[in-house]
Scaffold this active site. Structure first.
Site, PDB file in Angstrom:
ATOM      1  N   GLY A  69       0.819  -0.981   0.002  1.00 41.98           N
ATOM      2  CA  GLY A  69       0.106   0.030  -0.142  1.00 41.98           C
ATOM      3  C   GLY A  69       0.897   1.317   0.045  1.00 41.98           C
ATOM      4  O   GLY A  69       0.462   2.574  -0.806  1.00 41.98           O
ATOM      5  N   ASN A 148      -6.892   4.918   9.401  1.00 41.91           N
ATOM      6  CA  ASN A 148      -6.407   3.726  10.080  1.00 41.91           C
ATOM      7  C   ASN A 148      -6.490   3.665  11.601  1.00 41.91           C
ATOM      8  O   ASN A 148      -6.715   2.773  12.323  1.00 41.91           O
ATOM      9  CB  ASN A 148      -5.113   3.360   9.534  1.00 41.91           C
ATOM     10  N   GLN A 176      -7.760   1.146   4.073  1.00 43.85           N
ATOM     11  CA  GLN A 176      -8.486   0.729   5.186  1.00 43.85           C
ATOM     12  C   GLN A 176      -9.946   0.482   5.006  1.00 43.85           C
ATOM     13  O   GLN A 176     -10.845   0.036   5.856  1.00 43.85           O
ATOM     14  CB  GLN A 176      -8.250   1.541   6.443  1.00 43.85           C
ATOM     15  N   SER A 196      -4.285  -2.715  -0.304  1.00 42.50           N
ATOM     16  CA  SER A 196      -3.203  -3.580  -0.050  1.00 42.50           C
ATOM     17  C   SER A 196      -3.741  -4.926   0.642  1.00 42.50           C
ATOM     18  O   SER A 196      -4.792  -4.878   1.130  1.00 42.50           O
ATOM     19  CB  SER A 196      -2.387  -2.788   1.104  1.00 42.50           C
ATOM     20  N   ALA A 197      -2.939  -6.055   0.072  1.00 45.20           N
ATOM     21  CA  ALA A 197      -3.316  -7.344   0.234  1.00 45.20           C
ATOM     22  C   ALA A 197      -3.664  -7.813   1.674  1.00 45.20           C
ATOM     23  O   ALA A 197      -4.423  -8.477   2.238  1.00 45.20           O
ATOM     24  CB  ALA A 197      -2.684  -8.276  -0.661  1.00 45.20           C
ATOM     25  N   HIS A 198      -2.403  -7.232   2.430  1.00 43.56           N
ATOM     26  CA  HIS A 198      -2.516  -7.892   3.908  1.00 43.56           C
ATOM     27  C   HIS A 198      -3.463  -7.320   4.752  1.00 43.56           C
ATOM     28  O   HIS A 198      -3.724  -7.781   5.934  1.00 43.56           O
ATOM     29  CB  HIS A 198      -1.128  -7.717   4.549  1.00 43.56           C
ATOM     30  N   THR A 234      10.664  -8.102 -11.855  1.00 40.78           N
ATOM     31  CA  THR A 234       9.645  -9.408 -11.865  1.00 40.78           C
ATOM     32  C   THR A 234       8.686  -9.401 -10.963  1.00 40.78           C
ATOM     33  O   THR A 234       8.920  -9.088  -9.599  1.00 40.78           O
ATOM     34  CB  THR A 234      10.559 -10.451 -11.785  1.00 40.78           C
ATOM     35  N   CYS A 322       2.846   1.373  12.326  1.00 38.49           N
ATOM     36  CA  CYS A 322       3.868   2.107  11.568  1.00 38.49           C
ATOM     37  C   CYS A 322       4.466   3.096  12.896  1.00 38.49           C
ATOM     38  O   CYS A 322       5.502   3.364  13.030  1.00 38.49           O
ATOM     39  CB  CYS A 322       3.803   2.894  10.473  1.00 38.49           C
TER      40      CYS A 322
HETATM   41  N1  PLP Z   1      -2.449   3.375   3.958  1.00 41.25           N
HETATM   42  C1  PLP Z   1      -3.148   3.271   5.199  1.00 41.25           C
HETATM   43  C2  PLP Z   1      -4.204   3.921   5.366  1.00 41.25           C
HETATM   44  C3  PLP Z   1      -2.772   2.185   6.006  1.00 41.25           C
HETATM   45  O1  PLP Z   1      -3.475   1.805   7.194  1.00 41.25           O
HETATM   46  C4  PLP Z   1      -1.537   1.467   5.713  1.00 41.25           C
HETATM   47  C5  PLP Z   1      -1.041   0.236   6.730  1.00 41.25           C
HETATM   48  O2  PLP Z   1      -1.235   0.564   7.986  1.00 41.25           O
HETATM   49  C6  PLP Z   1      -0.920   1.768   4.535  1.00 41.25           C
HETATM   50  C7  PLP Z   1      -1.336   2.736   3.772  1.00 41.25           C
HETATM   51  C8  PLP Z   1       0.470   1.104   4.104  1.00 41.25           C
HETATM   52  O3  PLP Z   1       0.258  -0.257   3.548  1.00 41.25           O
HETATM   53  P1  PLP Z   1       1.246  -1.302   3.423  1.00 41.25           P
HETATM   54  O4  PLP Z   1       1.465  -2.128   4.868  1.00 41.25           O
HETATM   55  O5  PLP Z   1       0.741  -2.392   2.489  1.00 41.25           O
HETATM   56  O6  PLP Z   1       2.644  -0.776   3.030  1.00 41.25           O
END
Ligand code: PLP
Length: 384
Positions: A69, A148, A176, A196-198, A234, A322
């Site tokens: 993401g 988030n 989110q 974002s996948a996770h 790749t 983060c």
């Molecule tokens: N943007 C938002 C709003 C998020 O909550 C997050 C992850 O916490 C990200 C971006 C970042 O995504 P990724 O962990 O895939 O880098």
């Protein structure tokens, strides 16, 4: 274990793990190779791209896989900045994820003028603030779909209307919201959109950027022709296949699962309000990702609450994953007007598929007791 940190990351769905393991075992081909081994990997990647595209309501040619993401946010912002020389003004908000805020700061260092829109006490930007920030030199507006930390949803369709009237493209970070609410890029009207996948029970290290057909953007990584030359290198094929499978499971479980999780979150929110005197809810009461429940417990340190909960195997967060390791107070909670000492007392509980009614009952039994105990300890130490 009671996992209440689904906004940080989600457990990989068993079907996703299985599909990825099968892919890794059976398909090692490079999708750029034109013999059958490569073609098969490419086909499977195309299937995943179609799934992500369908979920976002767009064409598969508008979906570009990335490494996260964060990368998608960087791609959208740097890529449009480079593609529109002379339009060196950028508008975003004060509550964005660091993936956007830090990229905005990097633009500033390159001479761009950045406006960070403020938010109100519930975390919503003001459309009049947006109108006054836009100029003939604005190259991009980037406003997150939902936050988030507190879950507040922004009026993206209105943002788009206002920006497009002035010919300015819009990016939204929908990391989110994807999977938690309907994210239809066409209905929102945005030009670029990050997922974002996770966060949707897929693997870590895979994201996607929707780029509306015809929208201007420069390559993010230069090299081969992968991702139509915009993101060379790749591909993380297994991750991409896993992302596609995660989207398939999402569609299968659908709204029923979403409603169940939202109901649990509401029970948790109401229960805390009722049983923990002085608890202060943060975020928009209705217009938010309902599975996100953020409370401040004035007089306490969030970290102490988090650690006390962890001894009961209840896992929550003190803010965005983060910023977990930094001593800084959450920029989001400061932006909605919380004084630093109250912001420092806030915990985020984000619910997901793994949670049950029993989980919530346990939290509603343990949390009030933990808060009461911590308050009785700090009462002897009014200074600290
Ligand atoms: N943007 C938002 C709003 C998020 O909550 C997050 C992850 O916490 C990200 C971006 C970042 O995504 P990724 O962990 O895939 O880098």
């Amino acid at each position: 274990m009671i996992y209440l940190d689904h906004n940080a990351t989600t457990p990989v769905d068993p079907a996703v793990a299985e599909k990825m393991a099968w892919f890794l075992r059976e398909h090692f081909g490079n999708p750029s190779s034109i013999y059958p081994l490569g073609r098969r990997a490419k086909e499977l990647m195309t299937e995943a791209r179609e799934r992500v595209a369908a979920a976002l309501g767009v064409d598969r040619g508008e979906v570009f896989f990335t490494g996260s993401g964060t990368e998608s946010d960087n791609f959208a912002i740097f890529g449009t900045f480079e593609a529109s020389p002379g339009r060196d003004e950028f508008v975003t908000s004060v509550i964005e994820h660091p993936a956007v805020i830090e990229t905005a700061k990097a633009l500033e260092r390159r001479g761009a003028k950045v406006t960070y829109l403020p938010v109100d006490a519930q975390g919503t930007i003001g459309l009049d603030d947006l109108r006054s920030a836009l100029t003939l030199k604005t190259g991009l507006v980037s406003i997150m779909h939902a936050n988030n930390e507190i879950g507040t949803i922004q009026p993206i369709a209105e943002v788009v209307r206002i920006a497009h009237e002035r010919g300015i493209p819009v990016h939204t970070d929908a990391v989110q919201t994807f999977g938690k609410t309907d994210v239809d890029a066409r209905k929102l009207g945005v030009d670029y959109l990050t997922v974002s996948a996770h966060k949707i029970y897929g693997p870590k290290g895979v994201g996607a950027l929707y780029i509306r057909k015809g929208a201007a953007i420069c390559p993010f990584l230069r090299g081969g022709r992968q991702e139509r030359g915009l993101r060379a290198g790749t591909e993380n094929t297994a991750g991409i296949i896993g992302f596609g499978e995660a989207v398939r499971v999402l569609e299968e479980k659908g709204r029923k699962e979403r409603a169940r999780i939202e109901h649990l979150a509401e029970t948790l929110k109401v229960g805390i309000e009722k049983n923990v005197p002085g608890a202060r809810f943060n975020g928009h009461p209705t217009n938010r990702i309902k599975s996100t429940v953020n409370f401040a417990f004035p007089g306490l340190e969030a970290e102490a609450i988090l650690l006390a909960l962890a001894t009961k195997e209840i896992y929550v967060s003190t803010g965005s994953a983060c910023s977990e390791e930094s001593e800084e107070v959450s920029h989001v909670l400061r932006a909605i007007g919380l004084p630093p000492e109250i912001a420092r007392s806030a915990i985020r509980m984000s619910l997901g598929r793994s949670n049950t009614e029993e989980d919530i009952a346990v939290v509603l039994r343990e949390l009030p007791e933990i808060i009461r105990k911590l308050k009785s300890i700090t009462a002897f130490h009014p200074e600290g």
